[in-house]
Design a protein around this motif. Structure first.
Motif, PDB file in Angstrom:
ATOM      1  N   TYR A  98       0.804  -1.221   0.000  1.00 28.91           N
ATOM      2  CA  TYR A  98       0.000   0.000   0.000  1.00 28.91           C
ATOM      3  C   TYR A  98       0.839   1.275   0.000  1.00 28.91           C
ATOM      4  O   TYR A  98       0.277   2.371  -0.040  1.00 28.91           O
ATOM      5  N   ILE A  99       2.159   1.154   0.040  1.00 20.53           N
ATOM      6  CA  ILE A  99       2.987   2.358  -0.085  1.00 20.53           C
ATOM      7  C   ILE A  99       3.084   2.806  -1.553  1.00 20.53           C
ATOM      8  O   ILE A  99       3.589   3.892  -1.829  1.00 20.53           O
ATOM      9  N   PHE A 100       2.575   1.974  -2.480  1.00 22.50           N
ATOM     10  CA  PHE A 100       2.547   2.337  -3.895  1.00 22.50           C
ATOM     11  C   PHE A 100       1.168   2.867  -4.285  1.00 22.50           C
ATOM     12  O   PHE A 100       0.176   2.651  -3.579  1.00 22.50           O
ATOM     13  N   ASP A 101       1.108   3.534  -5.460  1.00 23.99           N
ATOM     14  CA  ASP A 101      -0.156   4.126  -5.898  1.00 23.99           C
ATOM     15  C   ASP A 101      -1.017   3.174  -6.720  1.00 23.99           C
ATOM     16  O   ASP A 101      -2.149   3.512  -7.091  1.00 23.99           O
ATOM     17  N   GLY A 102      -0.494   1.994  -7.033  1.00 27.31           N
ATOM     18  CA  GLY A 102      -1.290   0.992  -7.733  1.00 27.31           C
ATOM     19  C   GLY A 102      -1.480   1.235  -9.215  1.00 27.31           C
ATOM     20  O   GLY A 102      -2.323   0.596  -9.848  1.00 27.31           O
ATOM     21  N   ASP A 112      11.119   1.463  -7.197  1.00 27.67           N
ATOM     22  CA  ASP A 112      10.083   2.208  -7.916  1.00 27.67           C
ATOM     23  C   ASP A 112       9.523   3.339  -7.049  1.00 27.67           C
ATOM     24  O   ASP A 112       9.511   3.238  -5.814  1.00 27.67           O
ATOM     25  N   PRO A 113       9.050   4.414  -7.668  1.00 27.17           N
ATOM     26  CA  PRO A 113       8.488   5.529  -6.901  1.00 27.17           C
ATOM     27  C   PRO A 113       7.293   5.093  -6.060  1.00 27.17           C
ATOM     28  O   PRO A 113       6.505   4.240  -6.483  1.00 27.17           O
ATOM     29  N   VAL A 114       7.177   5.676  -4.888  1.00 25.94           N
ATOM     30  CA  VAL A 114       6.063   5.367  -3.999  1.00 25.94           C
ATOM     31  C   VAL A 114       4.995   6.457  -4.122  1.00 25.94           C
ATOM     32  O   VAL A 114       5.245   7.516  -4.670  1.00 25.94           O
ATOM     33  N   GLY A 115       3.810   6.184  -3.593  1.00 29.67           N
ATOM     34  CA  GLY A 115       2.723   7.161  -3.665  1.00 29.67           C
ATOM     35  C   GLY A 115       1.461   6.596  -3.053  1.00 29.67           C
ATOM     36  O   GLY A 115       0.520   6.274  -3.770  1.00 29.67           O
ATOM     37  N   PRO A 116       1.426   6.432  -1.746  1.00 28.51           N
ATOM     38  CA  PRO A 116       0.266   5.818  -1.091  1.00 28.51           C
ATOM     39  C   PRO A 116      -1.023   6.579  -1.336  1.00 28.51           C
ATOM     40  O   PRO A 116      -1.018   7.804  -1.462  1.00 28.51           O
ATOM     41  N   LEU A 117      -2.127   5.821  -1.376  1.00 26.50           N
ATOM     42  CA  LEU A 117      -3.436   6.396  -1.683  1.00 26.50           C
ATOM     43  C   LEU A 117      -4.270   6.684  -0.449  1.00 26.50           C
ATOM     44  O   LEU A 117      -5.323   7.319  -0.563  1.00 26.50           O
ATOM     45  N   LYS A 124       2.468   3.720   6.908  1.00 24.18           N
ATOM     46  CA  LYS A 124       3.446   2.650   6.713  1.00 24.18           C
ATOM     47  C   LYS A 124       4.692   3.179   5.988  1.00 24.18           C
ATOM     48  O   LYS A 124       5.821   2.781   6.300  1.00 24.18           O
ATOM     49  N   LEU A 125       4.499   4.074   5.027  1.00 26.54           N
ATOM     50  CA  LEU A 125       5.647   4.664   4.337  1.00 26.54           C
ATOM     51  C   LEU A 125       6.474   5.506   5.294  1.00 26.54           C
ATOM     52  O   LEU A 125       7.717   5.460   5.274  1.00 26.54           O
ATOM     53  N   ALA A 126       5.814   6.262   6.163  1.00 26.97           N
ATOM     54  CA  ALA A 126       6.540   7.049   7.158  1.00 26.97           C
ATOM     55  C   ALA A 126       7.353   6.137   8.070  1.00 26.97           C
ATOM     56  O   ALA A 126       8.479   6.470   8.470  1.00 26.97           O
ATOM     57  N   GLY A 127       6.787   4.967   8.399  1.00 28.56           N
ATOM     58  CA  GLY A 127       7.523   3.999   9.200  1.00 28.56           C
ATOM     59  C   GLY A 127       8.754   3.486   8.488  1.00 28.56           C
ATOM     60  O   GLY A 127       9.835   3.369   9.083  1.00 28.56           O
TER      61      GLY A 127
END
Length: 280
Positions: A98-102, A112-117, A124-127
């Motif tokens: 879920y740290i990715f934008d899907g 790969d670049p991340v982008g949580p929705l 989780k990305l902050a963690g």
């Protein structure tokens, strides 16, 4: 001694089954909502390795319970990692797709670049970022669609619904890798032993294969369980939820195989084992 944060979650329970000598800490033993509790627990137990299998996983509730999600998914892991760095011991942390934008249809690699929705993904990305910044010998294991015979998960939900329903509409445009909690636990223990022997950590992906939609996952659950339930495919737009979900949750697991010799698990075999444990 390996110290596990988490006791009743799916991965934590599988860790306890695979290595009974582990020390698992649940909510009754340590309140991770309290700053300083994680550091004190590590000091009290003096482990050789710490694995964080705890998390705030109520994805939809996180949209409103943002402080709790941030504390459990970011602040507490950061505290664990900093304490491990101070003590010079390995730290392993479970994260999520879920740290990715899907977007797209290719399996995501670790770079790969991340982008949580949603709020859960952001926490989780902050963690992850905090663990990397801690200076610890740390390994972050991103996984997806976890299931087991324990706790709440998609497999158990489908089985429960099949008791009273002979037809279900299931989302078919979200694609990912169902992952047996038992295999995640085995992977964490393998990586922990390697890190104790001096191997570096890093960020890794681990999910079941082959990739499948939720609808097709449901069909396989019903097939293996001998349940006669008709599944109708629907788009995500027809099943609105408070938190947005990524459409593409495929994870490229080649790096974990190259560095640790760990291959993707066969989720269909894991499903069979889970159903057997459930007596089906």
């Amino acid at each position: 001694m390996i110290l596990i944060f988490g006791r009743n979650g799916q991965v934590a329970q599988e860790l306890a089954r695979k290595a009974p000598a582990l020390r698992g800490l649940g909510r009754a033993q340590v309140n991770l909502l309290q700053p300083g509790a994680a550091a004190q627990a590590i000091a009290d137990h003096s482990p050789n390795v710490v694995i964080n299998a705890s998390a705030y996983t109520a994805v939809d509730r996180a949209e409103t319970e943002t402080a709790e999600a941030q504390q459990l998914n970011s602040e507490a892991p950061a505290e664990m990692a900093r304490t491990c760095a101070e003590r010079g011991i390995p730290f392993l942390h479970v994260s999520t797709d879920y740290i990715f934008d899907g977007s797209g249809s290719l399996a995501r690699s670790e770079t790969d670049p991340v982008g949580p929705l949603n709020v859960y993904g952001h926490s989780k990305l902050a963690g992850e970022d905090a663990v990397r910044a801690s200076g610890a010998q740390a390994l972050i294991l991103r996984t997806s669609w976890v299931f087991s015979a324990h706790g709440g998960n998609f497999v158990k939900t489908m089985l429960r619904l099949s008791e009273s329903r002979d037809a279900l509409s299931i989302v078919s445009d979200q694609i990912g890798g169902p992952t047996p909690a038992a295999d995640i636990a085995a992977t964490l223990l393998t990586c922990a032993r390697a890190m104790q022997a001096g191997q570096a950590g890093g960020t890794y992906h681990y999910s079941g294969g082959p990739a499948v939609s939720w609808a097709d996952f449901a069909r396989e659950i019903f097939r293996q369980a001998g349940r006669h339930v008709r599944v109708t495919d629907i788009p995500t737009a027809d099943y609105p939820t408070p938190a947005a979900r990524p459409l593409n949750s495929r994870l490229n697991c080649a790096k974990l195989k190259a560095d640790f010799g760990i291959t993707q698990p066969d989720w269909q075999a894991g499903l069979a084992a889970t159903l057997k444990e459930l007596g089906l």
